[in-house]
Design an enzyme around this catalytic site. Sequence first.
Site, PDB file in Angstrom:
ATOM      1  N   TYR A 273      -2.008  -0.715  10.936  1.00 25.54           N
ATOM      2  CA  TYR A 273      -2.258  -1.303   9.612  1.00 25.54           C
ATOM      3  C   TYR A 273      -1.060  -1.064   8.695  1.00 25.54           C
ATOM      4  O   TYR A 273      -0.533  -1.978   8.057  1.00 25.54           O
ATOM      5  CB  TYR A 273      -3.531  -0.709   8.983  1.00 25.54           C
ATOM      6  CG  TYR A 273      -3.619  -0.987   7.499  1.00 25.54           C
ATOM      7  CD1 TYR A 273      -3.865  -2.274   7.030  1.00 25.54           C
ATOM      8  CD2 TYR A 273      -3.401   0.027   6.549  1.00 25.54           C
ATOM      9  CE1 TYR A 273      -3.903  -2.549   5.670  1.00 25.54           C
ATOM     10  CE2 TYR A 273      -3.440  -0.229   5.198  1.00 25.54           C
ATOM     11  CZ  TYR A 273      -3.691  -1.523   4.756  1.00 25.54           C
ATOM     12  OH  TYR A 273      -3.719  -1.792   3.408  1.00 25.54           O
TER      13      TYR A 273
ATOM     14  N   LYS B  26       1.977  -3.654   6.721  1.00 26.99           N
ATOM     15  CA  LYS B  26       2.442  -3.677   5.325  1.00 26.99           C
ATOM     16  C   LYS B  26       3.955  -3.473   5.264  1.00 26.99           C
ATOM     17  O   LYS B  26       4.656  -4.150   4.503  1.00 26.99           O
ATOM     18  CB  LYS B  26       1.729  -2.589   4.503  1.00 26.99           C
ATOM     19  CG  LYS B  26       0.229  -2.818   4.333  1.00 26.99           C
ATOM     20  CD  LYS B  26      -0.064  -4.058   3.518  1.00 26.99           C
ATOM     21  CE  LYS B  26      -1.549  -4.317   3.371  1.00 26.99           C
ATOM     22  NZ  LYS B  26      -1.857  -5.650   2.844  1.00 26.99           N
TER      23      LYS B  26
ATOM     24  N   SER C   6       0.840  -1.199   0.000  1.00 27.84           N
ATOM     25  CA  SER C   6       0.000   0.000   0.000  1.00 27.84           C
ATOM     26  C   SER C   6       0.871   1.243   0.000  1.00 27.84           C
ATOM     27  O   SER C   6       1.972   1.240   0.575  1.00 27.84           O
ATOM     28  CB  SER C   6      -0.861  -0.014   1.267  1.00 27.84           C
ATOM     29  OG  SER C   6      -1.455   1.236   1.489  1.00 27.84           O
TER      30      SER C   6
END
Length: 346
Positions: free
Chosen positions: A148, A152, A124
């Site tokens: 979050y 990643k 992302s």
Amino acid sequence: MTILITGGAGYIGSHTCVELLNAGYEIVVLDNLSNSKIDSLDRIREITKKNLKFYQTDLLNKGQLKTIFSENDIEAVIHFAGLKAVGESVLIPLHYYHNNITGTLILCEVMEEFGVNKMVFSSSATVYGIQEQVPLSENLPLQATNPYGRTKLMIEEILHDVYISNKNWCIAMLRYFNPVGAHSSGRIGEDPNGIPNNLVPYITQVAVGKLSELNVFGNDYTTHDGTGVRDYIHVLDLAAGHLKALEKVMTTSGVSAYNLGTGRGYSVMDMIHAFEKVTDRKIPYRIIDRRPGDIGISYADPTKAQRELNWIAQKGLEEMCSDSWRWQSNYPNGYEIDNKEQKEQK
Ligand code: NAD
Ligand code: WQD
């Protein structure tokens, strides 16, 4: 050639399944349906008139993952499965770390055991965190601002280490910018649970009358109209990027990150106006404070993906908006499935 798609029932996964089936790949989907509906898989079959094999399985279930690898001749994995809500990740970080990171570790372990070393991973643009300059290119130092994003970032690092330990691996880490839009059939699309966190599903739910007005998070950024600027990219362009990345990992080894974005930014007000045009409806909005953690501008430098994957985004803002709107107006309540009817299929 059989490709395993983790998280293939979800938003980006379902559109990628359509593109893969249309391109002649055999696919096996693994999904625990924690954030998706089995209906999406039926509609993929309906759109493509092709079949896919589905396992309703959690990535954390190593035994079932091994069964999938022993029952199918898997050559590569496209790994979408993960939890993705930034706010929720702040509230339940351990769940995010466990699901996203442990899930990926188990997947890599089983892939190694079965000698499958080709992976396309959903990263992302969130791994860029807060940067001084735009456009964002892959060689910038990375940082994350929430759990979050850290999942990643950590997974990218883990995948680097996996490659260093065994040079047979070939891994493409695709850093998506802001995915929007839906399949042109209007049969599959994004179906967020509850009130959407992201701008575009929020706008379309206002347009369809499910929500009364949009809150615009701040108009004091240093952008052309003061509202936040993002690189919105059509989900079918993203899906096409996965096919290109898959071709790449099938023929080389190494580990590389690629931006999947258009290279062009639009503000929140630009998006409101574009949707007003496409829907022929007024989108009521009001300006409120900035959302904590938001950045002013983010857009990609997509030239590495163009150079190395031969991929470039094709679809413009109008198509992004009209396809999002077709899906939302066809299905104001998303897939509307009765969960009791969800059946395990093979
Ligand atoms: P999504 O929630 O629609 O799809 C993810 C799928 O993974 C869901 O179907 C969910 O049920 C499944 N899943 C989650 N945990 C699982 C587990 N432990 N076992 C099995 N299945 C599991 O999300 P999406 O928008 O399609 O995103 C796909 C991937 O792309 C995610 O990894 C996400 O972090 C990443 N990504 C998304 C965006 C975005 O804005 N949509 C942007 C950048 C990156
Ligand atoms: C876009 C713009 C908001 C909602 C998030 C994740 C990121 C990635 C993509 C997974 C911003 C504004 C939004 C609203 C608003 N996901 N906005 N009112 O924040 O760029 O990225 O999704 O990897 O990790 O952080 O996307 O759609 O939430 O916001 O004004 O109700 O719209 O401030 O400028 P974002 P978004």
